[in-house]
Motif scaffolding. Sequence first.
Motif, PDB file in Angstrom:
ATOM      1  N   HIS A   1      78.690  76.089  66.014  1.00 43.55           N
ATOM      2  CA  HIS A   1      79.655  76.254  67.107  1.00 43.55           C
ATOM      3  C   HIS A   1      80.518  74.999  67.291  1.00 43.55           C
ATOM      4  O   HIS A   1      80.698  74.498  68.383  1.00 43.55           O
ATOM      5  CB  HIS A   1      78.914  76.630  68.409  1.00 43.55           C
TER       6      HIS A   1
ATOM      7  N   GLY B   1      84.851  79.012  69.718  1.00 43.89           N
ATOM      8  CA  GLY B   1      85.946  79.926  70.031  1.00 43.89           C
ATOM      9  C   GLY B   1      87.265  79.384  69.491  1.00 43.89           C
ATOM     10  O   GLY B   1      87.558  78.210  69.634  1.00 43.89           O
TER      11      GLY B   1
ATOM     12  N   ASP C   1      80.563  84.959  76.380  1.00 44.78           N
ATOM     13  CA  ASP C   1      81.831  84.336  75.997  1.00 44.78           C
ATOM     14  C   ASP C   1      82.552  85.233  74.982  1.00 44.78           C
ATOM     15  O   ASP C   1      81.909  85.926  74.193  1.00 44.78           O
ATOM     16  CB  ASP C   1      81.579  82.967  75.353  1.00 44.78           C
TER      17      ASP C   1
ATOM     18  N   ASP D   1      84.013  84.573  72.253  1.00 45.08           N
ATOM     19  CA  ASP D   1      83.676  84.344  70.837  1.00 45.08           C
ATOM     20  C   ASP D   1      82.319  84.929  70.460  1.00 45.08           C
ATOM     21  O   ASP D   1      82.002  85.009  69.280  1.00 45.08           O
ATOM     22  CB  ASP D   1      83.749  82.851  70.470  1.00 45.08           C
TER      23      ASP D   1
END
Length: 306
Positions: free
Chosen positions: A272, A11, A92, A94
Amino acid sequence: MHFIVLGSAAGGGLPQWNCNCRNCVDARNDHPDVLKRTQSSLAVSADGMSWVVLNASPDIGVQISRTKSLWPNAEKGVRHSPIEAVVLTNSDVDHVAGLLTLRERQPLRLFAHAKTIETLKQNPIFNVLDHECVMRHAVRTDTWFDPLQTSDLRMRLFEVPGKVPLYQETAETLASSGTRTGDTVGVEIVADSEKRAHYIPGCAAVDDLLLEQLAGSQLLFFDGTLYEDGEMQEQDLSQKTGSRMGHISMSGPDGAIDALRSAGIGRRIFVHMNNSNPALRRGSAEQQAVLDAGWEIAYDGMALSL
Ligand code: MLT
Ligand code: MN
Ligand code: ZN
């Protein structure tokens, strides 16, 4: 089976809009050692024609624009997309905000754990995805489903240690953080019955059950958010540790590298990554340690086949 890493960052991406950490400054200035990265997403296909997108990141518009396999096919009409299904591993920001970009009445099948489907239901903005064309499927964990309905590709969700999304955190949810609550899942992906891959972009810990589930995997995409649990504190970016955010670290005695060292997994690829992660810098000691341990670090546009 084909894979394209659409976005390799956590994110915020790299650079993150409001961040002056060393990586973000260098990425923003096109330093050759720190690549720019968009937010977390992976595309999977059995035939290279029909694609499943695993997690819809806020950057999905840009990700589609630069990925020719995901462009509308002119032979299929004025409105078309090779993206036929989206699978979510959690809710989430993201991983779900990109759903809003996938509006415009395009037929799509959406698969996720019942908890994630419920979160979408509670947020009426997602109703821009018209229920007539976007079917939402709450899939049970440990049950095979066929996202493209062609039998070429089968998937299975399995719960991993995690937590609720940031915007659902309460004192109660914090108490269960790091456990299997269904808020975070991994995806097992199988093609031709003998090709087997796993996608786990968020995971708080590697325990015996997870080791069992991953044994014999030929290809693993795994949570590489932080290199060290306290790196965001050390860089004055946040008070939060990785474990507080539900993310295992790459390094350390409880980290992913050590925990998965003897798990019998073929290719291991970190995805990620948070922008604070020093392993993102080419030539860093941290990056060298990751590579020496037999891991790869995903980058945007990374394409591979199994
Ligand atoms: C995470 O991976 O921990 C979340 O994406 C954090 C966030 O929602 O910003
Ligand atoms: Mn994330
Ligand atoms: Zn940063």
